[in-house]
Design an enzyme around this catalytic site. Structure first.
Site, PDB file in Angstrom:
ATOM      1  N   LYS A 120     -11.457  13.234  -1.331  1.00 24.74           N
ATOM      2  CA  LYS A 120     -11.638  13.879  -2.661  1.00 24.74           C
ATOM      3  C   LYS A 120     -12.651  14.702  -2.863  1.00 24.74           C
ATOM      4  O   LYS A 120     -12.888  15.757  -3.659  1.00 24.74           O
ATOM      5  CB  LYS A 120     -12.074  12.214  -3.431  1.00 24.74           C
ATOM      6  CG  LYS A 120     -12.443  13.154  -5.108  1.00 24.74           C
ATOM      7  CD  LYS A 120     -12.913  11.626  -6.025  1.00 24.74           C
ATOM      8  CE  LYS A 120     -12.660  11.594  -7.308  1.00 24.74           C
ATOM      9  NZ  LYS A 120     -13.235  10.883  -7.773  1.00 24.74           N
ATOM     10  N   MET A 136      26.541  -8.804  -5.395  1.00 25.60           N
ATOM     11  CA  MET A 136      26.738  -8.374  -3.888  1.00 25.60           C
ATOM     12  C   MET A 136      25.859  -9.833  -3.562  1.00 25.60           C
ATOM     13  O   MET A 136      26.764 -10.301  -2.035  1.00 25.60           O
ATOM     14  CB  MET A 136      26.405  -7.410  -3.195  1.00 25.60           C
ATOM     15  CG  MET A 136      26.658  -7.023  -2.135  1.00 25.60           C
ATOM     16  SD  MET A 136      27.799  -6.715  -1.681  1.00 25.60           S
ATOM     17  CE  MET A 136      28.968  -5.225  -2.471  1.00 25.60           C
ATOM     18  N   PHE A 193     -13.419   1.170  -2.205  1.00 26.04           N
ATOM     19  CA  PHE A 193     -12.977   0.937  -3.730  1.00 26.04           C
ATOM     20  C   PHE A 193     -11.660   2.348  -3.711  1.00 26.04           C
ATOM     21  O   PHE A 193     -11.315   3.371  -2.618  1.00 26.04           O
ATOM     22  CB  PHE A 193     -13.242   1.352  -4.608  1.00 26.04           C
ATOM     23  CG  PHE A 193     -12.672   1.041  -5.651  1.00 26.04           C
ATOM     24  CD1 PHE A 193     -12.047  -0.100  -6.053  1.00 26.04           C
ATOM     25  CD2 PHE A 193     -11.931   2.440  -6.633  1.00 26.04           C
ATOM     26  CE1 PHE A 193     -11.060  -0.582  -7.358  1.00 26.04           C
ATOM     27  CE2 PHE A 193     -11.367   1.869  -7.884  1.00 26.04           C
ATOM     28  CZ  PHE A 193     -10.874   0.465  -8.056  1.00 26.04           C
ATOM     29  N   GLN A 194     -10.199   0.916  -3.906  1.00 30.20           N
ATOM     30  CA  GLN A 194      -8.927   2.196  -3.474  1.00 30.20           C
ATOM     31  C   GLN A 194      -9.132   2.956  -1.932  1.00 30.20           C
ATOM     32  O   GLN A 194      -8.159   3.645  -1.889  1.00 30.20           O
ATOM     33  CB  GLN A 194      -8.746   2.625  -4.917  1.00 30.20           C
ATOM     34  CG  GLN A 194      -8.296   1.942  -5.965  1.00 30.20           C
ATOM     35  CD  GLN A 194      -8.529   2.989  -7.067  1.00 30.20           C
ATOM     36  OE1 GLN A 194      -8.215   4.018  -7.377  1.00 30.20           O
ATOM     37  NE2 GLN A 194      -7.156   2.188  -7.690  1.00 30.20           N
ATOM     38  N   GLU A 207       4.349   4.373  -9.231  1.00 30.34           N
ATOM     39  CA  GLU A 207       4.521   5.582  -7.773  1.00 30.34           C
ATOM     40  C   GLU A 207       5.664   5.231  -7.077  1.00 30.34           C
ATOM     41  O   GLU A 207       6.674   6.501  -6.617  1.00 30.34           O
ATOM     42  CB  GLU A 207       2.968   5.082  -7.274  1.00 30.34           C
ATOM     43  CG  GLU A 207       1.924   5.545  -7.858  1.00 30.34           C
ATOM     44  CD  GLU A 207       1.374   4.945  -8.471  1.00 30.34           C
ATOM     45  OE1 GLU A 207       1.672   3.884  -8.283  1.00 30.34           O
ATOM     46  OE2 GLU A 207      -0.102   4.551  -8.573  1.00 30.34           O
TER      47      GLU A 207
END
Lengths: 580, 196
Positions: free
Chosen positions: A181, A495, A131-132, A69
């Site tokens: 959902k 760097m 969940f999630q 993502e």
């Protein structure tokens, strides 16, 4: 496809009002009405209804399945930067949503218009540690311009209209819409889509105050040594022409911030280089010499100002910005010219006297000569066998002529690319300026190519940064984005190593990074590639990369312990910039 | 710059999450909020935040700009104490026997304008409202006896020279921005460099 054609086809392809549709369909309808053609995303449990609806929108919306993502949102950012349109990313709830956070923070600080749509657990499960489930609204509040959780499908058309309006107007920024959902599945009576053009609590731009413009013009006309600093505001405001007319009228020397690069062609006679910690010598030194500093669409980041109490104390500062919160935030303005620079610049130009500043400009050129002698010559045409990052960019400039989009990651290669890359047109530089996100380069380049598929897109990335998001090679493999990946490998986290050398007694703590065989990795993803270790092969290898039809990975081995100079060391004044 | 008490009054849309968005602006800069009150305002549907902090004027001005930058914030004002009518409320729970046995406690409460809210045979609850110092003084006095429970409410404040938000809201509802949303004067004191 032209805008006109798009409007005509819109009628035929969208769902008519007064039809029963699902929340998911409403989301996709909204995207089509907003002119979205590409979405970067990754499916998952809580966003499945939207992906199910997407199945039927395959011909209208291009969905690019990223590999992570974070890659999705960086791609959306890259898309926004080269196309000037809103980038869109989809992610599922929980880990999908939290993986967006780095990209949101990056988009927030660099003012990228991005709309993220995340799935969320059923509204009935909110707050139950389902969940999630994650509290994405609270997590993303400090890194979004606006966010909102939808729990009822009827809200979707108006909320998405508001999301796009807020993301792209005023000072652009990321917006996240979290949709439960149940709302995605819910059927409702669709009343059609109306674009948003006003939110009562939101002012995209402050009203322009004529008296401030007049006061600014008076101060600028009185200036003996005026100096212009320009930032991304010029590009975001689509005011490149207005800006050019402004500086050309009296011949003001103008320097870019990292984010402002490409707003003015690099070879414009009034372009005096880049500001900041690794910017050019002349603009940094002259910041403390000028009598009037005109800052346009930039925010005086600490990497630009160096030590604040020694920054341009002798100068009157005229600050043009669309975001009132930027005025006086870091540097006090003598005159605040609030407003969209597309509007304020022509007003200001009209009031300018034609004054010849050639002698003043010449002073910049003198300092530039010094920088060429002390730094640039050796960087671009090294006298040793060890290749430098600068010479790779020089060769690249010669081959592209400055027409390519240059996307960078973060670190030494970024500063070298920003210093030396040639840009002929606007929206040609894509880099993570404010947040300095390693791993930004590869996914942003993918998005940058979708934003402007007719242009050459070259991703310049270090050996460290590429390993942070290297999985996006899979996205390139699957969808065929024509991205040229140029890895400048110095076998170090360069760097950090440079700072450890200069400020930590050369105690190289965990900067020695090993790399896989990048060409073999690319090959594993069916992407052609090559590796160059000697100067004699560089030009032809770059040429092969550019001429290759499709994506390509070129690894160039450069000096291990080269440093980027000049440098304004932290805690010092811009005028104390060191050449070595 | 001198730190002093400032009361920030914020008019917002009444949406979920606004407290988080606004308080985050303070906590991110490590600025402690001394009191925070949210309530309806004089305008239907518009929420009013009253936030008390102790900071310099320059910090407060910048904080207000950051607050106004939030999409759902309509306006943020900041005022010093002399520009406000303000009050805080406090509740005290004192053992009933102390009041019964020691009459001067009751006198004390009368003196501070405290009212009885509840009387039970085991305790009595008093309520008072006023400025912070008055409440603090009474709390200190009562602390000498058995103060079972004490709570002080957040500051609420009315801006002396404000005409309310009705007219302002009309401007916000029009699509053209109102000319007076810019309230900066020419800033030509260039001596102090500010870091927030």
């Amino acid at each position: 496809m032209s805008t006109l054609e798009k409007t005509e086809t819109l009628e035929a392809t969208t769902i008519a009002a007064n039809t029963q549709i699902s929340g998911s369909q409403a989301v996709l309808e909204a995207l089509i009405h907003e002119g979205v053609d590409t979405v970067f995303g990754y499916p998952g449990g809580a966003i499945m209804p939207i992906y199910d609806a997407l199945y039927d929108y395959n011909d209208k919306l291009k969905h690019i399945l990223v590999r992570h993502e974070q890659g999705g949102i960086h791609a959306a950012q890259g898309y926004a930067r080269t196309s000037g349109r809103v980038g869109v990313a989809f992610a599922t709830s929980g880990p999908g949503a939290t993986n967006l956070v780095t990209g949101l923070a990056d988009a927030m600080i660099d003012s990228n218009p991005v709309v993220c749509i995340t799935g969320q657990v059923f509204a009935s499960l909110l707050g139950t540690d389902a969940f999630q489930e994650t509290d994405v609204i609270n997590i993303t509040t400090p890194v979004t311009k606006w966010n909102y959780q939808v729990t009822d499908a009827t809200e979707i058309p108006s909320v998405l209209a508001k999301a796009f309006y807020i993301a792209k107007t005023g000072r652009p920024g990321p917006v996240l819409i979290d949709i439960t959902k149940n709302a995605q599945l819910q059927l409702f009576d669709y009343e059609g889509y109306n674009k948003c053009n006003h939110v009562r609590s939101y002012r995209p731009a402050p009203i322009v105050r004529k008296e401030y413009v007049e006061e600014a013009a008076r101060i600028i006309n009185e200036a003996k040594k005026p100096f212009v600093l320009f930032g991304q505001g010029i590009i975001l405001g689509k005011a490149e022409e207005e800006f050019k007319r402004f500086i050309e009228k009296s011949g003001f020397p103008a320097a870019a911030t990292v984010m402002g690069l490409s707003a003015l062609p690099t070879d414009h006679p009034l372009h005096v280089g880049m500001l900041g910690m690794h910017g050019n010598y002349a603009p940094n030194v002259m910041t403390n010499e000028c009598d009037v500093l005109i800052a346009i669409g930039m925010r005086f980041d600490d990497r630009v100002t160096g030590r604040l109490d020694k920054y341009a104390k002798q100068a009157k500062i005229v600050h043009l910005d669309i975001d009132p919160a930027e005025i006086d935030k870091n540097v006090k303005a003598a005159v605040p010219v609030w407003g969209d620079c597309k509007e304020t610049l022509p007003m200001l130009t009209a009031l300018l006297d034609k004054i010849d500043h050639t002698a003043w400009l010449q002073q910049f050129r003198e300092l530039e000569k010094e920088e060429i002698k002390e730094v640039i010559n050796e960087e671009l045409n090294p006298t040793t066998d060890i290749m430098t990052m600068g010479e790779v960019i020089r060769e690249l400039n010669e081959l592209t002529g400055g027409d390519a989009v240059i996307v960078t990651d973060v670190g030494q290669h970024q500063m070298v690319a920003c210093r030396y890359a040639k840009y002929n047109q606007s929206k040609s530089s894509v880099t993570s300026g404010g947040l300095g996100t390693m791993g930004f380069g590869l996914p942003a380049a993918i998005g940058a190519w979708y934003g402007t598929p007719d242009r050459d897109v070259i991703a310049i990335i270090g050996d460290g940064g590429i390993q942070m998001t290297i999985q996006e090679l899979g996205t390139i493999m699957q969808f065929g984005a024509k991205v040229k990946i140029l890895i400048l490998n110095n076998e170090f986290l360069g760097m950090v190593r440079q700072w450890q050398q200069l400020f930590h007694d050369k105690r190289y703590s965990f900067v020695n990074i090993t790399s896989p065989d990048f060409v073999a990795v690319a090959k594993g993803y069916y992407i052609d590639g090559n590796k160059v270790t000697e100067r004699k092969d560089l030009k032809s290898a770059l040429k092969t990369m550019l001429e290759h039809d499709g994506s390509y990975l070129l690894e160039v081995m450069v000096g291990k312990e080269n440093n980027v100079f000049p440098m304004v060391a932290q805690g010092t004044s811009v005028s104390e910039i060191r050449l070595k | 710059m001198e730190k002093q008490e400032y009361t920030i009054t914020v008019y917002t849309e009444n949406t979920i999450g606004m407290i988080g968005r606004i308080t985050g602006i303070f906590s991110r800069r490590k600025i402690n909020i001394e009191s925070l009150n949210t309530s309806p305002s004089e305008v239907d549907g518009i929420h009013r935040f009253t936030i008390l902090i102790s900071e310099s004027e320059e910090v407060v001005r910048k904080l207000c700009r950051q607050i106004e930058k939030q999409v759902e914030v309509l306006k943020a004002y900041f005022n010093t104490n002399d520009e406000l009518i303000w009050q805080e409320q406090a509740l005290y729970k004192v053992p009933a026997d102390v009041i019964a046995e020691k009459a001067y406690v009751e006198r004390l409460l009368r003196q501070y304008g405290a009212n009885v809210v509840v009387i039970r045979n085991d305790y009595i609850v008093f309520e008072t409202a006023g400025h912070r110092e008055e409440i603090d003084r009474l709390t200190a006095e009562l602390g000498k006896y058995k103060l079972i429970e004490f709570v002080r409410g957040a500051r609420i404040a009315i801006i002396k020279d404000s005409a309310g938000f009705h007219a302002k809201l009309k401007q916000f509802e029009e699509e053209e921005p109102a000319p007076d949303i810019v309230e900066n004067e020419f800033l030509d004191q260039r001596d102090d460099v500010f870091t927030m």
